[in-house]
Scaffold this active site. Structure first.
Site, PDB file in Angstrom:
ATOM      1  N   HIS A  41      -7.249  -5.434  -1.301  1.00 32.11           N
ATOM      2  CA  HIS A  41      -6.092  -4.583  -1.007  1.00 32.11           C
ATOM      3  C   HIS A  41      -5.130  -5.271  -0.040  1.00 32.11           C
ATOM      4  O   HIS A  41      -3.920  -5.312  -0.280  1.00 32.11           O
ATOM      5  CB  HIS A  41      -6.592  -3.260  -0.409  1.00 32.11           C
ATOM      6  N   ASP A  69      -9.406  -2.860  -5.890  1.00 29.46           N
ATOM      7  CA  ASP A  69      -9.116  -3.915  -4.918  1.00 29.46           C
ATOM      8  C   ASP A  69      -9.956  -3.791  -3.645  1.00 29.46           C
ATOM      9  O   ASP A  69      -9.637  -4.389  -2.628  1.00 29.46           O
ATOM     10  CB  ASP A  69      -7.620  -3.956  -4.583  1.00 29.46           C
ATOM     11  N   SER A  86       0.825  -1.202   0.000  1.00 33.01           N
ATOM     12  CA  SER A  86       0.000   0.000   0.000  1.00 33.01           C
ATOM     13  C   SER A  86       0.868   1.263   0.000  1.00 33.01           C
ATOM     14  O   SER A  86       1.763   1.384  -0.835  1.00 33.01           O
ATOM     15  CB  SER A  86      -0.963  -0.049   1.193  1.00 33.01           C
TER      16      SER A  86
END
Length: 418
Positions: free
Chosen positions: A397, A369, A198
């Site tokens: 994610h 996602d 991320s």
């Protein structure tokens, strides 16, 4: 000799034989791939705090020795949420462009350099008994251990205070550089793979672009960026407008919003006009709509009563623009970009008919996602990665980091030419 004694003796003999037989599959030690340093994403690091605060009227402790500030599931109870919010809030000083903790709050990052520091965001028994909800990169680390890696030697973590943007970290990137060099030396001068998740991909790219090509050629094997929001995320836009609760229904967005509006990285991760069309509107209200442009964002912050100074500092000081004008400069190492797609993902916040920004917006979705849209995740195509841009269909994610489909893609890269 009794039958039990005979059985125990035979078992000991078998174990001794197997232990000395290095070719036995049961005891075979696998040869790991290159050593790994994991750089976590937003809210992916454990943050500790110590309090010596002025007297307050919020009913929260003002004096407290070191404790887990993030994540602490016990502090997420409705009766404790306000205390956590007040302890995590930051104060921005425009004259020096610096963010600091609230008065009387000290913070520190737990376990830098250890694998454990990225395996969990809450390593308490409470989190474990609630379904191990504090696990972060634990599944990946376990898979690496099964493939010959060793905690704190060939797999290590580089957590950081995720509340502040890259430009505000005074020591983190030097510590990260030293960690990479130390990991290289601990592993017989094997080059290191950086694995980010991320927002960690934004931090890792910043770090790599700070280093000389000579240094990168010596110490870095490759860079694996997982679920990176290259073009920002609508979730952070929701955080600074109406408040964002990660889907936790018993927490009011308006309770956590004051904290979220003080977090530098929420402004860093807003939708970025470099990636999006000038005609793309992310916020709709009865008065007007707002795009990702700097002008529109400033107008929106003035409208909702948020100072523009923090936003403009974060965007200016952390700008990374490469030749294309879309992505940061290529980090100068072998790079992989892995992300999920095919899930409904927040795209547009529609406040029309409500009380902007205090009402809960209707969410218009797009493919992504579940947290970051495909357009943002796939902006890495500007680096011309070819088959090193990997889309994992229907992966979330966090799933790219935690679930088997994502982990197998990582293992393919790490173990393909060990």
């Amino acid at each position: 000799m009794t039958q039990l004694e005979v059985l125990i003796t035979l078992c000991l003999v078998v174990v001794a034989i197997l232990t000395q037989n290095s070719n036995c599959f049961f005891f075979e030690k696998k040869e790991p791939g290159p050593p790994v340093v994991i750089i976590p994403g937003d809210a992916g690091s454990m943050l500790d705090a110590k309090l010596n605060k002025p007297t307050s009227n919020d009913g929260c402790a003002t004096i407290r020795d070191w404790f887990r500030l993030w994540l602490n599931v016990k502090e997420m109870l409705p009766s404790n949420v306000v205390c956590g919010v007040n302890n995590r809030k930051m104060v921005f000083e425009p004259a020096t462009n610096t963010s600091s903790n609230s008065a009387g709050v000290q913070t520190r990052i737990s376990g830098f350099g250890t694998a454990h520091s990225v395996e969990y965001i809450d390593d308490s028994w409470t989190a474990y008994l609630l379904g191990n909800i504090g696990a972060y990169a634990h599944a990946l680390v376990e898979e690496l251990l099964d493939n010959g890696y060793e905690r704190d030697v060939s797999v290590r973590g580089a957590p950081y205070d995720f509340r502040i943007a890259m430009s505000s970290h005074r020591t983190y990137f030097q510590n990260l550089r030293e960690l990479v060099e130390n990991t290289y030396e601990k592993n017989d001068n094997k080059k290191v793979v950086l694995i980010s998740h991320s927002m960690g991909g934004i931090f890792a790219t910043w770090f790599l672009n700070l280093q000389s090509q000579e240094w990168k050629d010596r110490y870095i094997d490759s860079f694996i960026a997982l679920s990176t929001p290259w073009g920002g995320s609508t979730d952070t836009l929701q955080a600074v407008t109406s408040g964002y609760t990660f889907g936790i229904s018993f927490i009011s967005p308006l309770v956590v919003r004051p904290e979220q509006r003080t977090i530098e990285t929420n402004y860093l991760m807003l939708p970025n006009a470099r990636v999006w069309s000038a005609n793309k509107h992310f916020v709709l209200s009865d008065e007007r709509s707002y795009t990702a442009s700097r002008m529109d964002m400033n107008d929106m912050f003035r409208r909702i009563g948020v100072s523009t100074e923090r936003y403009n500092y974060v965007r200016d000081a952390n700008e990374q623009s490469g030749a294309s004008g879309v992505m940061p400069p290529n980090p100068g190492v072998l790079t992989y970009c892995i992300y999920g797609d095919g899930l409904d993902t927040s795209d547009v916040l529609d406040f029309r008919g409500g009380n902007f920004p205090d009402s809960k917006p209707r969410i218009q979705t797009i493919s992504g996602d579940g947290t970051v849209s495909y357009e943002s995740l796939s902006a890495c195509r500007e680096w011309n990665l070819g088959d090193r841009e990997i889309k994992v269909q229907s992966a979330s994610h966090s799933g790219v980091l935690q679930d088997d489909k994502g982990i197998q893609e990582i293992l393919k890269i790490l173990l393909h030419n060990k």
